[in-house]
Write a protein that holds these residues in place. Structure first.
Motif, PDB file in Angstrom:
ATOM      1  N   GLU A 167       0.829  -1.203   0.000  1.00  0.00           N
ATOM      2  CA  GLU A 167       0.000   0.000   0.000  1.00  0.00           C
ATOM      3  C   GLU A 167       0.868   1.261   0.000  1.00  0.00           C
ATOM      4  OE1 GLU A 167      -3.022   2.802   0.069  1.00  0.00           O
ATOM      5  OE2 GLU A 167      -3.000   0.710  -0.581  1.00  0.00           O
TER       6      GLU A 167
ATOM      7  N   GLU B 230     -10.020   4.394  -7.883  1.00  0.00           N
ATOM      8  CA  GLU B 230     -10.070   3.923  -6.491  1.00  0.00           C
ATOM      9  C   GLU B 230      -9.147   4.741  -5.600  1.00  0.00           C
ATOM     10  OE1 GLU B 230      -9.209  -0.200  -6.151  1.00  0.00           O
ATOM     11  OE2 GLU B 230     -10.872  -0.834  -7.452  1.00  0.00           O
ATOM     12  N   ARG B 231      -7.941   5.012  -6.103  1.00  0.00           N
ATOM     13  CA  ARG B 231      -6.967   5.802  -5.329  1.00  0.00           C
ATOM     14  C   ARG B 231      -7.528   7.189  -5.045  1.00  0.00           C
ATOM     15  NH1 ARG B 231      -3.228   3.566  -2.664  1.00  0.00           N
ATOM     16  NH2 ARG B 231      -3.830   1.466  -3.129  1.00  0.00           N
TER      17      ARG B 231
ATOM     18  N   PHE C 185     -10.331   7.156  -2.517  1.00  0.00           N
ATOM     19  CA  PHE C 185      -9.859   6.921  -1.148  1.00  0.00           C
ATOM     20  C   PHE C 185      -9.406   8.225  -0.505  1.00  0.00           C
ATOM     21  CE2 PHE C 185      -6.093   6.384   1.550  1.00  0.00           C
ATOM     22  CZ  PHE C 185      -6.641   5.674   2.608  1.00  0.00           C
TER      23      PHE C 185
ATOM     24  N   GLN D  62     -12.429  10.738  -0.055  1.00  0.00           N
ATOM     25  CA  GLN D  62     -13.329  10.377   1.035  1.00  0.00           C
ATOM     26  C   GLN D  62     -12.706  10.680   2.396  1.00  0.00           C
ATOM     27  OE1 GLN D  62     -14.142   6.301   0.059  1.00  0.00           O
ATOM     28  NE2 GLN D  62     -15.594   6.836  -1.567  1.00  0.00           N
ATOM     29  N   ARG D  63     -11.392  10.493   2.487  1.00  0.00           N
ATOM     30  CA  ARG D  63     -10.719  10.827   3.746  1.00  0.00           C
ATOM     31  C   ARG D  63     -10.756  12.333   3.986  1.00  0.00           C
ATOM     32  NH1 ARG D  63      -5.003   8.458   5.956  1.00  0.00           N
ATOM     33  NH2 ARG D  63      -6.421   6.753   6.427  1.00  0.00           N
TER      34      ARG D  63
END
Length: 473
Positions: free
Chosen positions: A388, A409-410, A413, A416-417
């Motif tokens: 990761e 996807e990256r 991620f 969303q954080r």
């Protein structure tokens, strides 16, 4: 032995989820002459939202946060220079609590060994704890600072520098703080050389253990300005963890605890009073022997006599020490069994050491230039943590190596954080940053910084738009 004095300015105060945005260091010889310096800044990693209050303190240029060198480029330079300067004693101010943890996290998240400062003959020391000890048993060598807002004595670095006429161009600039730390250390070395040399010597775990053979009574330095020295007697190391040492607090009567069983002994370690004190000698605790305390007014001859009587009681009860050793092992095993794998990559730093294959892959990954080859190497890591981390580095350096779906996807991620609205998360979000800005605007103490605060607010808005774009692409 030479020194590396270092300091960080960070995006916030969380040791796991914030990042350094300035790292400064000075390589210093035994005469406290600066041989070489390092001073690097970087932009924010994806997913990192800076806390506005932190930016108001360190005043890192917004343009740097947007377009500076990458975090990974900065850490590459720091790792290369710190390795070049090794072996050395790494010294900071309150560094063992904060800067050291941030450094380890930064190395870990850049595919380097996080334990650089206490392996390969390197050592660590914390000037904050050194000054706490010195001002209590040899007052006057270092003058305490004065907080102008409260008119109370202060151990803050900027106030100590002023009180001791140590040059510090700008408080909370990492390089200025490094110069202040060097200057204060030089004063201690010049005016209390035996104490300074002792602190440096026992920063080595091997030397610390050897020092325990020289005395019966020891005195643990205070961890807080309101605390005093604690008289202690060495009991045992943990048979399963040799850098964890146990001591009896001689303020208490050992007769009351001699017959305690394992569970009760564990309670003595973990209770508020901590009658049995545990010291991690790889964290450079400061412990002084009787030879230092004889020159101070902290304890009388009668105190020493009483302490020695208590030590004699402990020495006669070897079964007590045997039960204690078992309690130390039991406590360690209970913690290992009951310690679940942390949820987030950042908090998994201590979830196991890297194996030889992964360490070799780290070296290959770091030395490879071709991004496609680096992507193939990243898939060879056996430990999911390092896979990761490698993917995050590649996202920063060469996002085109990912397929469209993986790239999406990256981005999702990180978005969303950053855009989350749960106040319970440990990291700063856009929502938290906006709320903090509104609170700061209402605080008269920051009225002189409204212009810079407006710059920060615009930057946070830009970051919000960037992450919304991540979600829409």
């Amino acid at each position: 032995m030479n020194y590396v004095f270092y300091d960080f300015e960070t995006s916030g105060t969380n040791r796991y989820f914030d990042q350094p945005i300035q790292i400064a260091a000075a390589y210093v010889n035994d005469e406290f002459e600066i041989v070489e310096t390092l001073n690097e800044t970087c932009k924010l990693k994806d997913g990192i939202v800076p806390h506005p209050a932190a930016l108001l303190v360190n005043r890192i240029d917004i343009e740097t946060l947007k377009n500076g060198q990458s975090f990974y480029e900065m850490i590459d330079k720091v790792h290369r220079k710190f390795t070049e300067w090794s072996p050395a004693i790494f010294v900071g101010y309150n560094s063992l609590f904060f800067d050291e943890a941030v450094l380890r996290q930064s190395l870990y998240q850049s595919l380097y060994d996080p334990y650089l400062t206490n392996t390969n003959n390197n050592r660590r020391a914390d000037l904050y704890h050194i000054i706490l000890a010195l001002t209590q048993f040899r007052p006057g060598i270092i003058d305490l600072g004065l907080n102008p807002n409260t008119q109370k004595e202060s151990y803050k670095l900027e106030y100590l520098a002023i009180a001791n006429q140590v040059e510090q161009e700008q408080a909370h600039d990492a390089m200025s703080d490094v110069h202040a730390t060097v200057g204060l250390s030089k004063i201690i070395k010049q005016n209390s050389p035996d104490f300074w040399d002792h602190c440096m010597k026992i920063s080595s775990p091997t030397n610390f253990v050897q020092y325990l053979e020289s005395n019966d009574i020891f005195f643990r330095a205070p961890a807080h300005p309101s605390h005093g020295f604690t008289p202690i007697s060495f009991l045992s190391e943990n048979p399963e963890r040799q850098k964890e040492l146990s001591f009896f607090d001689l303020n208490h009567d050992p007769e009351k605890y001699i017959d305690s069983k394992s569970t009760a002994l564990i309670s003595l370690m973990e209770s508020k009073e901590k009658i049995i004190k545990l010291l991690e000698i790889n964290k450079s605790p400061i412990v002084l022997g009787e030879e230092f305390m004889k020159t101070s007014q902290n304890f009388t001859e009668e105190d020493m006599r009483v302490f020695r009587e208590k030590i004699n009681i402990l020495n006669k009860n070897t079964i007590f020490v045997d039960r204690l050793k078992q309690a130390l092992v039991d406590r360690l095993q209970d913690r290992e069994v009951n310690y679940p794998m942390p949820e987030f990559l950042e908090t998994q730093i201590y979830a196991g050491f890297s194996n030889p294959n992964d360490r070799e892959n780290m070296k290959i990954f770091k030395s490879t230039i071709d991004s496609e080859k680096k992507y193939m190497i990243s898939m060879n890591f056996e430990d999911a943590r390092y896979r990761e981390i490698a993917y995050r580095i590649l996202f920063n350096e060469s996002p085109d190596v990912f397929s469209d779906d993986k790239l999406k996807e990256r981005k999702q991620f990180f978005a969303q954080r950053a855009l989350g609205t749960d106040d319970a998360v440990k990291w700063c979000t856009i929502d938290k940053a906006k709320k903090a800005i509104e609170n700061i605007k209402d605080n008269k103490d920051f009225s002189s910084q409204l212009e810079f605060l407006n710059e920060i607010e615009l930057f946070i808005d830009e970051e919000e738009n960037k992450y919304k774009q991540y979600l829409s692409n």
